[in-house]
Motif scaffolding. Structure first.
Motif, PDB file in Angstrom:
ATOM      1  N   PHE A 310       6.697 -10.125   2.327  1.00  0.00           N
ATOM      2  CA  PHE A 310       7.610  -9.035   2.677  1.00  0.00           C
ATOM      3  C   PHE A 310       8.941  -9.141   1.942  1.00  0.00           C
ATOM      4  O   PHE A 310       9.616  -8.139   1.706  1.00  0.00           O
ATOM      5  CB  PHE A 310       7.841  -8.998   4.193  1.00  0.00           C
ATOM      6  CG  PHE A 310       6.671  -8.448   4.967  1.00  0.00           C
ATOM      7  CD1 PHE A 310       6.219  -7.148   4.743  1.00  0.00           C
ATOM      8  CD2 PHE A 310       6.020  -9.224   5.905  1.00  0.00           C
ATOM      9  CE1 PHE A 310       5.132  -6.642   5.454  1.00  0.00           C
ATOM     10  CE2 PHE A 310       4.932  -8.725   6.626  1.00  0.00           C
ATOM     11  CZ  PHE A 310       4.495  -7.429   6.385  1.00  0.00           C
ATOM     12  N   THR A 311       9.321 -10.365   1.553  1.00  0.00           N
ATOM     13  CA  THR A 311      10.613 -10.575   0.899  1.00  0.00           C
ATOM     14  C   THR A 311      10.543 -10.391  -0.611  1.00  0.00           C
ATOM     15  O   THR A 311      11.521  -9.959  -1.238  1.00  0.00           O
ATOM     16  CB  THR A 311      11.147 -11.986   1.223  1.00  0.00           C
ATOM     17  OG1 THR A 311      11.168 -12.172   2.636  1.00  0.00           O
ATOM     18  CG2 THR A 311      12.559 -12.166   0.675  1.00  0.00           C
ATOM     19  N   ALA A 312       9.396 -10.714  -1.214  1.00  0.00           N
ATOM     20  CA  ALA A 312       9.258 -10.678  -2.670  1.00  0.00           C
ATOM     21  C   ALA A 312       9.422  -9.257  -3.210  1.00  0.00           C
ATOM     22  O   ALA A 312       9.283  -8.268  -2.485  1.00  0.00           O
ATOM     23  CB  ALA A 312       7.897 -11.224  -3.069  1.00  0.00           C
ATOM     24  N   HIS A 313       9.710  -9.160  -4.486  1.00  0.00           N
ATOM     25  CA  HIS A 313       9.833  -7.863  -5.161  1.00  0.00           C
ATOM     26  C   HIS A 313       8.569  -7.505  -5.938  1.00  0.00           C
ATOM     27  O   HIS A 313       8.318  -6.340  -6.226  1.00  0.00           O
ATOM     28  CB  HIS A 313      11.026  -7.878  -6.123  1.00  0.00           C
ATOM     29  CG  HIS A 313      12.341  -8.073  -5.431  1.00  0.00           C
ATOM     30  ND1 HIS A 313      12.822  -9.323  -5.089  1.00  0.00           N
ATOM     31  CD2 HIS A 313      13.262  -7.175  -5.006  1.00  0.00           C
ATOM     32  CE1 HIS A 313      14.001  -9.188  -4.496  1.00  0.00           C
ATOM     33  NE2 HIS A 313      14.293  -7.903  -4.428  1.00  0.00           N
ATOM     34  N   CYS A 314       7.780  -8.536  -6.291  1.00  0.00           N
ATOM     35  CA  CYS A 314       6.610  -8.312  -7.132  1.00  0.00           C
ATOM     36  C   CYS A 314       5.616  -9.444  -6.902  1.00  0.00           C
ATOM     37  O   CYS A 314       6.011 -10.603  -6.758  1.00  0.00           O
ATOM     38  CB  CYS A 314       7.049  -8.261  -8.603  1.00  0.00           C
ATOM     39  SG  CYS A 314       5.698  -8.288  -9.794  1.00  0.00           S
ATOM     40  N   LEU A 315       4.332  -9.095  -6.851  1.00  0.00           N
ATOM     41  CA  LEU A 315       3.291 -10.108  -6.691  1.00  0.00           C
ATOM     42  C   LEU A 315       2.591 -10.341  -8.029  1.00  0.00           C
ATOM     43  O   LEU A 315       2.194  -9.381  -8.702  1.00  0.00           O
ATOM     44  CB  LEU A 315       2.264  -9.661  -5.655  1.00  0.00           C
ATOM     45  CG  LEU A 315       1.127 -10.656  -5.421  1.00  0.00           C
ATOM     46  CD1 LEU A 315       1.606 -11.826  -4.561  1.00  0.00           C
ATOM     47  CD2 LEU A 315      -0.072  -9.988  -4.763  1.00  0.00           C
ATOM     48  N   CYS A 334       1.834  -4.931   1.678  1.00  0.00           N
ATOM     49  CA  CYS A 334       3.255  -5.232   1.931  1.00  0.00           C
ATOM     50  C   CYS A 334       4.166  -4.462   0.978  1.00  0.00           C
ATOM     51  O   CYS A 334       5.347  -4.794   0.831  1.00  0.00           O
ATOM     52  CB  CYS A 334       3.503  -6.733   1.812  1.00  0.00           C
ATOM     53  SG  CYS A 334       2.638  -7.713   3.064  1.00  0.00           S
ATOM     54  N   SER A 335       3.600  -3.438   0.312  1.00  0.00           N
ATOM     55  CA  SER A 335       4.359  -2.512  -0.556  1.00  0.00           C
ATOM     56  C   SER A 335       4.972  -3.203  -1.771  1.00  0.00           C
ATOM     57  O   SER A 335       6.092  -2.881  -2.179  1.00  0.00           O
ATOM     58  CB  SER A 335       5.445  -1.784   0.249  1.00  0.00           C
ATOM     59  OG  SER A 335       4.863  -1.049   1.296  1.00  0.00           O
ATOM     60  N   LYS A 336       4.217  -4.128  -2.358  1.00  0.00           N
ATOM     61  CA  LYS A 336       4.683  -4.813  -3.570  1.00  0.00           C
ATOM     62  C   LYS A 336       3.828  -4.392  -4.765  1.00  0.00           C
ATOM     63  O   LYS A 336       2.601  -4.349  -4.667  1.00  0.00           O
ATOM     64  CB  LYS A 336       4.591  -6.339  -3.420  1.00  0.00           C
ATOM     65  CG  LYS A 336       5.259  -6.874  -2.163  1.00  0.00           C
ATOM     66  CD  LYS A 336       6.712  -6.459  -2.054  1.00  0.00           C
ATOM     67  CE  LYS A 336       7.292  -6.862  -0.710  1.00  0.00           C
ATOM     68  NZ  LYS A 336       8.633  -6.300  -0.483  1.00  0.00           N
ATOM     69  N   PRO A 337       4.442  -4.088  -5.900  1.00  0.00           N
ATOM     70  CA  PRO A 337       3.646  -3.864  -7.110  1.00  0.00           C
ATOM     71  C   PRO A 337       2.950  -5.159  -7.503  1.00  0.00           C
ATOM     72  O   PRO A 337       3.501  -6.250  -7.314  1.00  0.00           O
ATOM     73  CB  PRO A 337       4.694  -3.451  -8.150  1.00  0.00           C
ATOM     74  CG  PRO A 337       5.980  -4.023  -7.650  1.00  0.00           C
ATOM     75  CD  PRO A 337       5.896  -4.025  -6.151  1.00  0.00           C
ATOM     76  N   VAL A 338       1.742  -5.045  -8.038  1.00  0.00           N
ATOM     77  CA  VAL A 338       0.950  -6.220  -8.382  1.00  0.00           C
ATOM     78  C   VAL A 338       0.749  -6.280  -9.893  1.00  0.00           C
ATOM     79  O   VAL A 338       0.336  -5.298 -10.514  1.00  0.00           O
ATOM     80  CB  VAL A 338      -0.430  -6.189  -7.683  1.00  0.00           C
ATOM     81  CG1 VAL A 338      -1.272  -7.390  -8.104  1.00  0.00           C
ATOM     82  CG2 VAL A 338      -0.246  -6.160  -6.164  1.00  0.00           C
ATOM     83  N   VAL A 339       1.039  -7.434 -10.473  1.00  0.00           N
ATOM     84  CA  VAL A 339       0.746  -7.686 -11.883  1.00  0.00           C
ATOM     85  C   VAL A 339      -0.436  -8.649 -11.917  1.00  0.00           C
ATOM     86  O   VAL A 339      -0.340  -9.779 -11.428  1.00  0.00           O
ATOM     87  CB  VAL A 339       1.952  -8.299 -12.617  1.00  0.00           C
ATOM     88  CG1 VAL A 339       1.602  -8.560 -14.083  1.00  0.00           C
ATOM     89  CG2 VAL A 339       3.167  -7.383 -12.510  1.00  0.00           C
ATOM     90  N   ALA A 340      -1.577  -8.176 -12.450  1.00  0.00           N
ATOM     91  CA  ALA A 340      -2.797  -8.976 -12.464  1.00  0.00           C
ATOM     92  C   ALA A 340      -3.451  -8.881 -13.834  1.00  0.00           C
ATOM     93  O   ALA A 340      -3.042  -8.077 -14.685  1.00  0.00           O
ATOM     94  CB  ALA A 340      -3.754  -8.493 -11.370  1.00  0.00           C
TER      95      ALA A 340
END
Length: 424
Positions: A310-315, A334-340
């Motif tokens: 919940f605290t992070a800006h990006c996963l 948790c509404s985070k953009p994901v870089v995979a």
């Protein structure tokens, strides 16, 4: 009501364990009686539902060795699982006998389960063919694996129903087990979204009382990249570190000073690779001169993990050809953009340029996506919102529960009783 037993090798912390726990929660919610039988369960290193009394958990065969002479992990795991299957089939008290056994990871238990006097139906969930997870190490290793690989294919074919976790795994399954005629169904893993909702409320209430940073080494104005995965080399945490180093070269020093990478991974002291790889990552952090920017966390609790999400800006999700990968779903919910990476299961969960970025396995591509999200706050927010909606629409817990419940009821049809009033 169907009596369901989950037979799982080690109820620790990982994607496979999260899947079976969520499946158990789904079936319990639908009114079935659910229990676990496992070779190992450490109440300090597991998902809380297996330790807080939500499910009965019985451990058998933990006295058997996990390895011999530092090797032979597979054969030891097979013997441990066979022991559990014999217990479930012939030694389990009659009052605890079940209608359906759901097993995963190790299929050698299936023929033993089919010999049980009460003849339970057997459902096997294939996360990925085990033979493809074994490192190729020469002729002796291939000879050692030959009978094990044959057993894997043959025993999976004896299951009453086979499920896989993604279309990617389905393709690999069919390419690997060419002698099997049955085509598995795809049952995507899910999130127990109600738990995340409850945890978010709890964390908001806590933040109103306690003003504390997410970690002592992470300043409040930090831009946090979060990488969640076990400390194993195949999880490719090094890519996140090299990409962060590249980001430092792209950003002005004042901006990069705000950047933090938190790697939160499952860590088991019994697993030599966990211990070794954690030390390797510590060395790499020093080599790349990222000590100020990187925090390595070992086996965070469920609450700590939720707070990080919940605290992070990006996963960041760094494994290549991952079979499915539950972490991107957690990040998107948790509404985070994901870089995979643009391979495996994430290609079915992350929508490129909509809920995140699918990148090539190189720091230039991965770090470029990290740079874009740091620079573009509206894009970061929009991708997070779209990711949350995607999980709700395609990977909801209710849809998962309905589907799994339907599969169980197909295996054991529940008769519809006609209720009549008793005459006095």
């Amino acid at each position: 009501m169907v009596r369901v037993l989950f037979l799982h090798p080690d109820l620790g912390i990982g994607g496979a364990e999260r899947l079976v726990v969520d499946a158990a929660l789904a079936l319990k919610e639908r009114g079935h009686q659910v229990s676990f039988l496992t070779n190992h369960h450490d109440s300090t290193h597991c998902f809380k539902e297996t330790a807080d009394g939500t499910f009965p958990v019985q451990v058998v065969g933990d006295f058997l060795p996990r390895m011999l002479f530092g090797r032979f992990y597979a054969i030891c795991a097979y013997f441990r699982m066979l022991y559990a299957a014999f217990y479930a089939s012939f030694l389990m008290p009659e009052r605890e006998q079940v209608d359906v056994v759901i097993c995963d990871l190790i299929s050698v238990c299936i023929p033993v389960l089919r010999l049980a006097k009460h003849r339970p139906k057997v459902l096997f969930y294939c996360h990925f063919p085990d033979q493809l997870l074994s490192a190729r190490e020469g002729m002796l290793k291939r000879l050692y694996r030959l009978p094990i690989n044959w057993l894997e294919e043959h025993t999976i074919g004896l299951a009453d129903k086979v499920l896989v976790n993604s279309k990617f795994t389905l393709r690999v399954f069919q390419d690997t087990f060419r002698r099997l005629n049955n085509v598995p169904d795809v049952l995507y893993p899910t999130l127990h979204t109600q738990y995340f909702d409850q945890m978010q409320k709890k964390l908001v209430q806590r933040a109103e009382i306690l003003d504390e940073p997410v970690h002592p080494r992470v300043p409040r104005n930090s831009f946090i990249y979060l990488d969640i995965n076990r400390y194993e080399r195949k999880k490719n945490h090094a890519l996140a570190l090299h990409s962060l180093r590249l980001l430092g070269d792209l950003l002005p020093a004042s901006d990069f000073k705000r950047c933090r990478l938190i790697i939160a991974g499952g860590y088991d002291t019994r697993c030599a690779e966990n211990v070794e790889h954690f030390a390797e990552l510590e060395e790499l952090v020093e080599e790349l001169q990222l000590q100020e920017h990187v925090v390595l966390l070992r086996s965070p609790t469920d609450e700590e993990k939720c707070r990080l999400l919940f605290t992070a800006h990006c996963l960041l999700y760094t494994p290549a050809n991952e079979h499915f990968g539950i972490v991107p779903l957690e990040g998107m919910y948790c509404s985070k953009p994901v870089v995979a990476l643009n391979s495996g299961g994430p290609t079915e969960t992350v929508v490129h340029t909509s809920t995140g970025f699918l990148c090539e396995q190189q720091p230039k591509s991965f770090g470029g996506a990290m740079y874009q999200l740091f620079r573009d706050e509206p894009l970061q927010r929009k991708m997070g919102e779209q990711g949350h909606k995607r999980v709700q629409q395609k990977f909801s817990f209710q849809a998962f529960a309905d589907r799994l419940n339907g599969i169980v009821q197909e295996l054991i049809p529940i008769p519809k009783h006609t209720h009549t009033k008793k005459s006095e």
